[in-house]
Motif scaffolding. Structure first.
Motif, mmCIF file in Angstrom:
data_model
loop_
_atom_site.group_PDB
_atom_site.id
_atom_site.type_symbol
_atom_site.label_atom_id
_atom_site.label_comp_id
_atom_site.label_asym_id
_atom_site.label_seq_id
_atom_site.Cartn_x
_atom_site.Cartn_y
_atom_site.Cartn_z
ATOM 1 N N UNK A 283 0.815 -1.224 0.000
ATOM 2 C CA UNK A 283 0.000 0.000 0.000
ATOM 3 C C UNK A 283 0.846 1.270 0.000
ATOM 4 N N UNK A 284 1.749 1.461 0.965
ATOM 5 C CA UNK A 284 2.557 2.694 0.941
ATOM 6 C C UNK A 284 3.501 2.770 -0.251
ATOM 7 N N UNK A 285 4.021 1.618 -0.700
ATOM 8 C CA UNK A 285 4.914 1.630 -1.867
ATOM 9 C C UNK A 285 4.163 2.044 -3.125
ATOM 10 N N UNK A 286 2.959 1.488 -3.329
ATOM 11 C CA UNK A 286 2.169 1.830 -4.507
ATOM 12 C C UNK A 286 1.830 3.311 -4.530
ATOM 13 N N UNK A 287 1.335 3.831 -3.406
ATOM 14 C CA UNK A 287 0.971 5.247 -3.355
ATOM 15 C C UNK A 287 2.212 6.139 -3.398
ATOM 16 N N UNK A 288 3.290 5.674 -2.762
ATOM 17 C CA UNK A 288 4.508 6.474 -2.753
ATOM 18 C C UNK A 288 5.102 6.652 -4.133
ATOM 19 N N UNK A 289 5.043 5.597 -4.953
ATOM 20 C CA UNK A 289 5.582 5.676 -6.309
ATOM 21 C C UNK A 289 4.614 6.340 -7.280
#
Length: 303
Positions: A283-289
């Protein structure tokens, strides 16, 4: 029969065959837990520090990341301790607390994902009234009710399970959940039948609402390249997050009820851990990228 309900500890049997891999599993699990804290805390701190990110979409994302830390905190510390221990037991109160936190975290996940879908629906389908609808006060109220409703359902489930008379203390898993505790009851109870039905209906209703909102979003975005750009940037990560959560949970739920006991214990453990491993990292990786503002802000912190 007088002593069947006097249970002070539960036995967790999921780690019965890991003696030869204990240290390796401990290192890998500790590494995963550190990564979960790193990526989620990065998003949380970024949103809190940067006032430009104090918008509904980022506030909901911050709540989703916080929920990821909340849910995993009920599992990883105990699991890491069990990996180094020869006896895998958990106290009576600790078992119910772990089950409550894990279940409420899952319910809050669905609530927050539904709120994020509603936010994107208003932003793309009704942009002229977006700021009048999604005020900061209303966003805070929505987040509050998302958590309260999740806590209420699971508190009722935990209470009804706790007052049941138990005839066993063996839990065939690496953590406690209410359904397995209810299976230890000496007789059928409301906790095992009615309460889970309400919880499943609540989660299923949130998923249906998300897909309903996406039907309208896709119809709206087809007529505008600008809206399609917004959809690809903000809605695709959200849809991916929902899919990951649903698939991860379905694997475990379907196996727990209908799966064969002949499957290797390591595979069972992975399916049990999947929703505590993949969504909190992805979740944070997807939104972060994917989200430009967060990506730029994080890169500025690093540089």
């Amino acid at each position: 029969m007088d002593n069947v309900s006097i249970i002070t500890v539960f036995t967790l049997s999921g780690l019965s065959d890991i003696a030869n891999y204990r240290v390796i599993l401990f290192v890998l699990t500790l590494l995963c837990y550190c990564v979960i804290w790193l990526v989620n805390l990065t998003i949380i701190v970024t949103v809190i520090v940067d006032k430009k990110l104090h918008e509904p979409m980022y506030i909901f994302l911050c709540s989703l990341c916080f929920n990821g830390l909340y849910g995993t905190a009920a599992f990883y510390p105990k699991f890491l301790y069990d990996l180094l221990s020869t006896t895998h037991v958990i106290s009576y109160a600790g078992c119910f607390l772990q089950g409550f936190v894990l279940h409420s975290s899952v319910a809050a996940d669905f609530s927050l994902l539904a709120l994020m879908a509603y936010d994107r629906y208003v932003a793309i389908c009704r942009p002229l009234v977006y700021h009048s609808i999604m005020t900061k006060q209303r966003v805070c109220i929505l987040i509050f009710f998302a958590w309260i409703i999740a806590f209420y359902f699971l508190l009722m489930s935990t209470i009804t399970t706790a007052i049941s008379r138990l005839c066993g203390s063996h839990i065939p898993k690496i953590y406690c959940i209410n359904w397995l505790i209810a299976n230890l009851a000496c007789s059928a109870s409301v906790a095992k039948i009615v309460i889970p039905a309400f919880s499943y209906t609540f989660c299923f209703g949130n998923v249906c609402f998300v897909f309903w909102s996406y039907v309208h979003l896709i119809k709206t975005c087809q007529s505008s390249k600008e809206n399609m750009g917004k959809f690809m940037q903000t809605c695709v990560p959200h849809l991916f997050s929902l899919t990951v959560v649903v698939v991860s949970l379905l694997f475990d739920l379907l196996y727990m009820r209908f799966g064969s006991k002949e499957i290797a214990q390591s595979v069972q453990n992975f399916m049990a851990m999947e929703f505590l491993l993949i969504p909190p990292i992805m979740n944070p990786l997807m939104y972060g990228f994917k989200l430009t503002k967060i990506r730029k802000r994080v890169l500025n912190f690093i540089c």
